[in-house]
Design a protein around this motif. Sequence first.
Motif: not given
Length: 370
Positions: A43-47
């Motif tokens: 989601d381009m937030v959680h990595w």
Amino acid sequence: QPEPATLDGFEMPLMTTPFANQYDAPGGLKKRLGGYHAWQSRDMVHWVHHGPITESFAKWMTTAEFADGKAYFYYDFPNDQDPHVYVDSDLFDGLPGENKGMAYDDPTHGSDCAIIRDLDGQFHLILEDWSPINAQTHAWDSPLAVHAVSPDGLQDFKALSPPIDERTKPTGKIGTYKHPHWLKENPERFKTNIAKYEIHKPEQNAYGDWAAISIGGEYYLFCDYDPADSKSMSVGWFTSKSIDEPFTWCGNIGKGHPDPDIMFAEGKFYLATQQAMDFVSDGPWVDGVQIRVGVDVDQDQSIDQWTEWTTIKESYDHVPGFAKQVSRTPAELDLSKLPEGFGYQFEIKLEDTTENDSKPVLDAVELMFD
């Protein structure tokens, strides 16, 4: 924080970042590797951190590609010189891939390359060419770029015509500057740090740190933009209908020294920079296009029934087997509810709804009949 998005047959791009400290590799093995590490997000937030993909000498990572289940990571060695490549078939094992060594013997001393595969599978390098400029005084960028192509991305890169050539008038005089990395990082290959360039007048705009993507067969290059008349850097971008033709300047975005990268995931385009601000786009389609279609049902050469005015947009998806090729579906309007008739007419409204320089452009309209 939103919940991670659900994927259906598509993996988000990997983000690479320098990570010099100790870490716990899979299986509890501890290693100290100062190269690049891989992170993954849905989601381009959680990595999620997956560990290293290179060793420390390959820290000047510039670009990456994906082919036949393997990731290709390109790095300069030394910095701003000679693209090299790692190939990694397992990005989740926490171990570096296989170092294939030098991919392109760069005679121009600029590198900071981009890599992109065309739909035939060939690898295209776009890199800086410092031969017409004192790059030391222009943020280590240049008005000239190199285009080289290889069938496998590992060797046999052949230089083609420059994709970017914004040089001013050559004077025929040769200047010198000190290359900052030759002797420090690879003294076995370089016996001097003095590089030569041909002086051009007047002062030149400079571009570099290239990144590439293709959308519906059209190619885009994003880069550093260092204008000759200003000390304010930003992201610049060029486009071309073909990777083998010259690219056209389109404008600039943001502020600061960007070192940009461009990627596509789940319908959106992400322009990442080394500044605090990144950018997200729904694509090259410009908002503000409406259409309606009418039908003449009684053959009196006038429209008897119109559809409602409808806002339309094209859509995008990944091309299977490619990381940087994005398919484009034209903007469409379903007309199946219109009655049969003897004549049809369409009307289009174009409205500029953005603050940037992009404007709606109508290339073609196609009506399909049963």
